[in-house]
Write an enzyme that holds these catalytic residues in place. Structure first.
Site, PDB file in Angstrom:
ATOM      1  N   HIS A  29       0.682  -7.942   0.920  1.00  0.00           N
ATOM      2  CA  HIS A  29      -0.557  -8.655   1.246  1.00  0.00           C
ATOM      3  C   HIS A  29      -1.459  -8.760   0.024  1.00  0.00           C
ATOM      4  O   HIS A  29      -1.246  -8.103  -1.003  1.00  0.00           O
ATOM      5  CB  HIS A  29      -1.292  -7.955   2.386  1.00  0.00           C
ATOM      6  N   ASP A  69       0.832  -1.199   0.000  1.00  0.00           N
ATOM      7  CA  ASP A  69       0.000   0.000   0.000  1.00  0.00           C
ATOM      8  C   ASP A  69       0.865   1.247   0.000  1.00  0.00           C
ATOM      9  O   ASP A  69       1.956   1.262   0.589  1.00  0.00           O
ATOM     10  CB  ASP A  69      -0.910   0.034   1.237  1.00  0.00           C
ATOM     11  N   ARG A  85     -19.000  -8.457  -0.580  1.00  0.00           N
ATOM     12  CA  ARG A  85     -18.197  -8.010   0.548  1.00  0.00           C
ATOM     13  C   ARG A  85     -17.823  -6.537   0.357  1.00  0.00           C
ATOM     14  O   ARG A  85     -17.435  -6.126  -0.744  1.00  0.00           O
ATOM     15  CB  ARG A  85     -16.927  -8.855   0.667  1.00  0.00           C
TER      16      ARG A  85
END
Length: 577
Positions: free
Chosen positions: A558, A508, A568
């Site tokens: 990740h 990120d 979701r």
């Protein structure tokens, strides 16, 4: 000095009466009874003569203009009036015209109605225990919604929770705003049958508030079974579920529970009036509002929430328009009418009753506008949208499912639902491609199907949320690092098996990332989760309203695990890029 003693005893009871007493006549009665004379003559038989000083009409006017010349002098377990102009301590104080309001203020204390040693000594007098009645009084609750107001659905939830027999309550609901019709209709559909009766007015933009209030009064006035009229404006946050019982048992002509605006000195009563009839701050106002003086206070103005005896409407106030007066708002007109009719208004702060909302900056262009109230009504925002277990986060051991990854509850189910519904209502989901004109450079390396917070003008509120509720957790778990919760990217991601089920491995663009689950695994979707590849550690059961906090760059490579069924939603923020 027996005469003076009896005078003081008599004065201490006057504040409990429903009408003003002209003390000129009373003074003459005491003169005759105790063989007293005016100066310069002395009493014919008294060894300790009592002297009275008559004031001229001019002096009465001067006293009205200089009320500060008469102040309270607190002594041991008693209070006296002190004339600072003449440096005297009179045993009898009399006022006419506008000075009667000052007399009411003095009567809140003199001679021992309230002292620092005893507190309120008259608050337990003439009570009406509801348990002693064969059946509870019939109460007419008039709800007024004159302007767009935040947390209206919560207002009706609290109205439902008032601890009072519903069959002894009648509802009158005036709603001027079509924006709130959904809240009114939902409440009446689900709970209207519980009440003795329900009457609704509006939405009608042409029906002004003063007329609506007078209409409600008229309904109670003409119904002999209406024992009490309970005015309840929609901006009132009534936290005390026993409020109605408490007010009824005080057994007063009109009484209001004191409510204040959170963090402000603003309240629903005035302690004094200016010469032109507007707000003036009494000497004790701040102490009363902040609870340093607790009692039952005779005041010249109340608003927003108050209980009025129905018998007053059918007697002293019969056939009167109470809220119509040129040049003043309806509440001022109402209180002016009561003062002119010599009806006392009381406010009580013996218990904590609630607060009043700020409505000035409320916006109505969104689906769930209350989400935007974090600045203007932060206490109410927190009660509505913060997770009920958040307060334990900074006290208890933090969950750490993976190295340097922390998991904590932060948003309520309602908050999560409102964010998801707001995004779906907006509907402008990205296509999930690399080309993205919403971001600097127009290219996204690891695209998702999402809506950015700034697309719904929620970026300022979201940053405030991070500063207030996420930054303290960051400082606890990453000692020595202090964040200002800056971000370029904050967005809600939607994962669907037939749309975008997962996200490839990536870093990120952040110092740390907040990944907040917005719905329930197992109920709303199957699969999903986040896997930290370097540590071979995955969080596969994300909890609704819980945030995953982890470093963004370098160490925490990740991926988003596949969603296999349902939809979701997560809210992601790259903090301090």
């Amino acid at each position: 000095m027996e005469a003076a003693k009896l005078l003081c005893q008599r004065l201490s009871t006057l504040r409990q009466e429903a009408t003003f007493v002209d003390l000129v006549g009373k003074t003459k009665q005491y003169e005759d009874r105790y063989n007293l004379q005016w100066p310069p003559q002395q009493a014919r038989t008294s060894k300790t003569p009592v002297r009275f000083r008559h004031t001229t009409e001019k002096e009465d006017k001067e006293l009205g203009d200089k009320e500060d010349d008469v102040v309270l002098k607190f002594e041991d377990s008693r209070v006296r009036a002190r004339n600072v102009l003449y440096d005297t301590l009179p045993v009898l104080v009399h006022g006419n015209g506008p000075t009667k309001l000052q007399m009411n203020y003095l009567g809140n204390y003199i001679p021992n109605s309230w002292t620092f040693e005893t507190g309120c000594t008259v608050c337990d007098q003439d009570l009406l225990p509801l348990a002693s009645l064969q059946e509870p009084p019939m109460v007419f609750i008039a709800v007024f919604i004159p302007q767009p107001t935040p947390f209206v659905s919560v207002f009706f939830e609290r109205l439902l929770k008032l601890r009072y027999p519903k069959e002894r309550l009648r509802l009158y609901i005036y709603n001027k705003e079509s924006h709130h019709e959904r809240d009114v209709s939902s409440f009446l559909k689900n709970h209207g049958h519980l009440y003795h009766g329900v009457q609704t007015v509006g939405p009608d933009p042409d029906l002004d508030l003063a007329t609506a209030r007078d209409q409600a009064i008229y309904v109670c006035r003409k119904d002999v079974s209406c024992d009490y009229f309970f005015n309840l404006d929609v901006e009132v946050v009534l936290k005390n579920e026993d409020t109605l019982k408490i007010l009824l048992e005080l057994n007063l002509p009109l009484v209001a529970p004191m409510i204040t605006r959170a963090g402000r000195l603003w309240s629903n009563f005035w302690g004094a009036l200016s010469v032109d009839g507007f707000y003036a701050r009494s000497e004790d106002y701040v102490d009363v509002v902040q609870g340093r003086r607790q009692g039952l206070w005779n005041v010249p103005y109340v608003s927003s929430v108050y209980l009025l005896k129905g018998s007053l409407l059918r007697n002293q106030l019969q056939d009167l328009s109470l809220y119509q007066e040129p040049g003043v708002d309806p509440d001022m007109a109402f209180c002016q009418t009561l003062r002119n009719r010599e009806i006392f208004m009381f406010v009580t702060n013996l218990q904590t009753f609630g607060r009043i909302l700020s409505t000035e900056n409320y916006r109505t262009e969104h689906l769930h506008n209350d989400l935007w109230e974090i600045f203007h009504n932060p206490v109410d925002w927190e009660e509505r949208y913060l997770h009920p277990n958040y307060s334990r986060v900074l006290k208890d051991q933090m969950e750490s499912p993976c190295p340097d990854v922390y998991w904590f509850p932060v948003l309520s189910d309602v908050a999560c639902d409102h964010i998801v519904e707001e995004m779906e209502h907006h509907g402008k989901w990205s296509g999930g491609g690399n080309r993205d004109q919403r971001i600097q450079g127009g290219y996204e390396n690891v695209p998702t199907i999402d809506i950015h917070m700034n697309q719904v003008n929620f970026q300022r509120e979201w940053q405030q949320f991070l500063l207030e509720y996420v930054a303290p957790v960051t400082e606890k778990m990453y000692p020595g690092y202090y964040t200002r919760a800056q971000f370029d990217l904050a967005f809600v991601v939607r994962y669907k098996p037939d749309e975008q089920p997962s996200l490839r491995p990536h870093h990120d663009a952040s110092t740390f990332t907040i990944n907040l689950a917005l719905n329930h695994v197992g109920k709303d979707f199957q699969g999903g989760g986040c896997r930290f590849i370097r540590y071979d550690c995955a969080v596969t059961s994300p909890r609704k309203g819980w945030a995953l906090m982890h470093p963004g760059r370098l160490t925490h490579y990740h991926e988003g695990l596949p969603t296999t069924h349902g939809v979701r939603y997560i809210a992601v923020t790259f903090v301090d890029p």
